[in-house]
Motif scaffolding. Structure first.
Motif, PDB file in Angstrom:
ATOM      1  N   MET A 178     -29.391  28.769 -20.976  1.00 24.53           N
ATOM      2  CA  MET A 178     -28.912  27.582 -20.277  1.00 24.53           C
ATOM      3  C   MET A 178     -28.022  26.735 -21.170  1.00 24.53           C
ATOM      4  SD  MET A 178     -29.368  24.050 -20.123  1.00 24.53           S
ATOM      5  CE  MET A 178     -30.881  23.910 -21.048  1.00 24.53           C
ATOM      6  N   ALA A 179     -28.486  26.466 -22.400  1.00 23.22           N
ATOM      7  CA  ALA A 179     -27.756  25.556 -23.276  1.00 23.22           C
ATOM      8  C   ALA A 179     -26.365  26.072 -23.605  1.00 23.22           C
ATOM      9  CB  ALA A 179     -28.545  25.312 -24.554  1.00 23.22           C
ATOM     10  N   ASP A 180     -26.245  27.399 -23.840  1.00 19.54           N
ATOM     11  CA  ASP A 180     -24.949  27.953 -24.184  1.00 19.54           C
ATOM     12  C   ASP A 180     -23.914  27.644 -23.109  1.00 19.54           C
ATOM     13  OD1 ASP A 180     -25.961  28.921 -26.490  1.00 19.54           O
ATOM     14  OD2 ASP A 180     -25.961  31.024 -25.914  1.00 19.54           O
ATOM     15  N   GLU A 181     -24.281  27.850 -21.848  1.00 15.92           N
ATOM     16  CA  GLU A 181     -23.351  27.625 -20.760  1.00 15.92           C
ATOM     17  C   GLU A 181     -23.152  26.142 -20.495  1.00 15.92           C
ATOM     18  OE1 GLU A 181     -24.659  29.736 -17.358  1.00 15.92           O
ATOM     19  OE2 GLU A 181     -24.514  31.719 -18.287  1.00 15.92           O
ATOM     20  N   ALA A 182     -24.233  25.399 -20.476  1.00 20.30           N
ATOM     21  CA  ALA A 182     -24.148  23.986 -20.110  1.00 20.30           C
ATOM     22  C   ALA A 182     -23.351  23.174 -21.119  1.00 20.30           C
ATOM     23  CB  ALA A 182     -25.551  23.398 -19.955  1.00 20.30           C
ATOM     24  N   THR A 183     -23.452  23.515 -22.397  1.00 20.00           N
ATOM     25  CA  THR A 183     -22.841  22.688 -23.430  1.00 20.00           C
ATOM     26  C   THR A 183     -21.492  23.202 -23.914  1.00 20.00           C
ATOM     27  OG1 THR A 183     -24.022  23.906 -25.161  1.00 20.00           O
ATOM     28  CG2 THR A 183     -25.115  21.960 -24.262  1.00 20.00           C
ATOM     29  N   THR A 184     -20.991  24.271 -23.335  1.00 19.13           N
ATOM     30  CA  THR A 184     -19.708  24.815 -23.775  1.00 19.13           C
ATOM     31  C   THR A 184     -18.607  23.760 -23.651  1.00 19.13           C
ATOM     32  OG1 THR A 184     -20.287  27.079 -23.175  1.00 19.13           O
ATOM     33  CG2 THR A 184     -17.945  26.564 -23.322  1.00 19.13           C
ATOM     34  N   GLY A 185     -17.949  23.489 -24.773  1.00 14.15           N
ATOM     35  CA  GLY A 185     -16.856  22.518 -24.776  1.00 14.15           C
ATOM     36  C   GLY A 185     -17.270  21.101 -25.055  1.00 14.15           C
ATOM     37  N   TRP A 186     -18.571  20.815 -25.145  1.00 13.99           N
ATOM     38  CA  TRP A 186     -18.995  19.454 -25.455  1.00 13.99           C
ATOM     39  C   TRP A 186     -18.615  19.096 -26.885  1.00 13.99           C
ATOM     40  CZ3 TRP A 186     -24.696  18.633 -23.388  1.00 13.99           C
ATOM     41  CH2 TRP A 186     -24.702  18.771 -21.990  1.00 13.99           C
ATOM     42  N   PHE A 187     -18.438  17.800 -27.112  1.00  5.85           N
ATOM     43  CA  PHE A 187     -18.108  17.277 -28.435  1.00  5.85           C
ATOM     44  C   PHE A 187     -19.256  16.388 -28.888  1.00  5.85           C
ATOM     45  CE2 PHE A 187     -16.393  14.185 -31.368  1.00  5.85           C
ATOM     46  CZ  PHE A 187     -15.483  14.878 -32.134  1.00  5.85           C
ATOM     47  N   ASP A 188     -19.822  16.685 -30.061  1.00  2.00           N
ATOM     48  CA  ASP A 188     -20.961  15.934 -30.577  1.00  2.00           C
ATOM     49  C   ASP A 188     -20.453  14.749 -31.395  1.00  2.00           C
ATOM     50  OD1 ASP A 188     -23.278  14.964 -31.741  1.00  2.00           O
ATOM     51  OD2 ASP A 188     -24.124  16.951 -32.105  1.00  2.00           O
ATOM     52  N   ALA A 222     -23.344  26.102 -37.634  1.00  3.30           N
ATOM     53  CA  ALA A 222     -24.327  26.815 -36.815  1.00  3.30           C
ATOM     54  C   ALA A 222     -24.645  26.036 -35.544  1.00  3.30           C
ATOM     55  CB  ALA A 222     -25.602  27.042 -37.622  1.00  3.30           C
ATOM     56  N   HIS A 223     -24.715  24.715 -35.651  1.00  5.92           N
ATOM     57  CA  HIS A 223     -24.954  23.854 -34.489  1.00  5.92           C
ATOM     58  C   HIS A 223     -23.842  24.023 -33.458  1.00  5.92           C
ATOM     59  CE1 HIS A 223     -25.990  20.197 -32.272  1.00  5.92           C
ATOM     60  NE2 HIS A 223     -24.791  19.695 -32.521  1.00  5.92           N
ATOM     61  N   LEU A 224     -22.610  24.009 -33.915  1.00  4.28           N
ATOM     62  CA  LEU A 224     -21.474  24.177 -33.007  1.00  4.28           C
ATOM     63  C   LEU A 224     -21.484  25.559 -32.365  1.00  4.28           C
ATOM     64  CD1 LEU A 224     -18.642  22.550 -35.167  1.00  4.28           C
ATOM     65  CD2 LEU A 224     -19.963  21.485 -33.334  1.00  4.28           C
ATOM     66  N   ASP A 225     -21.842  26.574 -33.148  1.00  2.00           N
ATOM     67  CA  ASP A 225     -21.894  27.939 -32.624  1.00  2.00           C
ATOM     68  C   ASP A 225     -22.993  28.097 -31.579  1.00  2.00           C
ATOM     69  OD1 ASP A 225     -19.811  28.817 -34.195  1.00  2.00           O
ATOM     70  OD2 ASP A 225     -21.105  29.608 -35.784  1.00  2.00           O
ATOM     71  N   THR A 226     -24.172  27.564 -31.894  1.00  2.10           N
ATOM     72  CA  THR A 226     -25.321  27.733 -31.014  1.00  2.10           C
ATOM     73  C   THR A 226     -25.052  27.177 -29.625  1.00  2.10           C
ATOM     74  OG1 THR A 226     -26.867  27.649 -32.869  1.00  2.10           O
ATOM     75  CG2 THR A 226     -27.763  27.154 -30.685  1.00  2.10           C
ATOM     76  N   ARG A 243     -32.039  13.463 -36.005  1.00  2.00           N
ATOM     77  CA  ARG A 243     -32.899  13.772 -34.874  1.00  2.00           C
ATOM     78  C   ARG A 243     -32.722  15.232 -34.463  1.00  2.00           C
ATOM     79  NH1 ARG A 243     -34.516   8.941 -32.714  1.00  2.00           N
ATOM     80  NH2 ARG A 243     -35.350   9.999 -30.907  1.00  2.00           N
ATOM     81  N   ASP A 244     -33.663  15.727 -33.697  1.00  2.00           N
ATOM     82  CA  ASP A 244     -33.534  17.058 -33.117  1.00  2.00           C
ATOM     83  C   ASP A 244     -32.450  17.005 -32.043  1.00  2.00           C
ATOM     84  OD1 ASP A 244     -33.826  19.373 -31.475  1.00  2.00           O
ATOM     85  OD2 ASP A 244     -35.886  19.603 -32.163  1.00  2.00           O
ATOM     86  N   PRO A 245     -31.411  17.824 -32.144  1.00  2.00           N
ATOM     87  CA  PRO A 245     -30.311  17.746 -31.178  1.00  2.00           C
ATOM     88  C   PRO A 245     -30.712  18.112 -29.759  1.00  2.00           C
ATOM     89  CG  PRO A 245     -30.078  19.697 -32.543  1.00  2.00           C
ATOM     90  CD  PRO A 245     -31.174  18.866 -33.161  1.00  2.00           C
TER      91      PRO A 245
END
Length: 261
Positions: free
Chosen positions: A1-11, A34-38, A216-218
């Protein structure tokens, strides 16, 4: 879920370094990559733990080093400023000029932790406004009266407030309603359906995705937005659109948001 949902988000909030009392592992260049990749994110805004807890100005070089090493991943540096003090900082305007030359995307201040009044940074606010650089600050570092005063005097200065707890929502609402240049990120934005509440009242464009990685835990912020129940367009605007508006024009490369330059 996270891979698809967060694709393109900017932290919009990552802190590199190690907090002395945190249970979270130190956040270095590889951990950020690794965070950006995950989560398939488009980039991040990185400040330094050292700028908060050790040496406000020397830590800026660490933030820039990480940003430069990950520039092709859309990572941007966020510097820290303090009031002018002999032997520490000659000029806030020159600090901002240096930041502009080095592709820095924003500034963060820590008035409470560093022991000064936010009113002492008038030169900084003016220089940031003139150059289009946002000001970032944790709610615990500054009072709402000060935020409102800065927002009113420097109406062209984007102000991003972070770590807003649920008991501060009334104050947040008042400031957001009165000042179009105030934004809030999602770090510790833990009020029940607060994201949905602001979006339903026309303030989705003032919300900025950020995890607080390093502090914090992302997963907390990721799940809050991914499972918010908002429509896909609104989630994308919060996840990446606001960041593109605030930080996209202030880097040496290109900020890619959702696969677009």
């Amino acid at each position: 879920m996270a891979d698809e949902a967060t694709t393109g988000w900017f932290d919009a909030r990552i802190v590199t370094g190690a907090h002395p009392s945190s249970l979270v592992p130190p956040t270095d260049r590889d951990a950020i990559a690794a965070h950006l990749d995950t989560y398939r994110m488009s980039g991040a805004l990185v400040s330094a733990m050292a700028s908060w807890l050790h040496d406000p100005l020397a830590g800026n070089a660490e933030a820039s080093s990480v940003a430069h090493s990950l520039a092709n991943r859309g990572v941007l540096a966020c510097w820290t400023a303090v009031p002018r003090t002999p032997g520490e900082l000659e000029s806030l305007e020159k600090l901002v000029d240096q930041a502009m030359a080095e592709g820095v995307a924003a500034f963060r201040v820590h008035p409470h932790s560093h022991g000064y009044s936010p009113a002492l940074l008038g030169d900084l606010y003016g220089a940031l406004e003139a150059n289009g650089l946002p000001l970032c600050v944790d709610a615990g570092e500054i009072g709402w009266t000060d935020i409102e005063a800065i927002a009113r005097r420097f109406a062209g200065l984007p102000i991003v407030v972070s770590s807003v707890g649920y008991r501060q929502l009334r104050s947040l609402w008042a400031v957001l309603s009165d000042h179009d240049n105030v934004f809030v990120d999602l770090v510790d934005f833990a009020a029940h359906q607060a994201i949905e509440w602001l979006a339903a009242n026309g303030l989705a464009d003032r919300l900025l995705f950020a995890t607080g990685l390093g502090l914090r835990d992302p997963g907390e912020c990721i799940m809050r937005l991914a499972w918010s129940g908002l429509d896909d367009d609104t989630v994308t605007r919060i996840g990446s659109g606001t960041a593109a508006r605030l930080f996209g024009a202030r880097r040496t490369g290109e900020l890619r948001v959702g696969g677009q330059s």
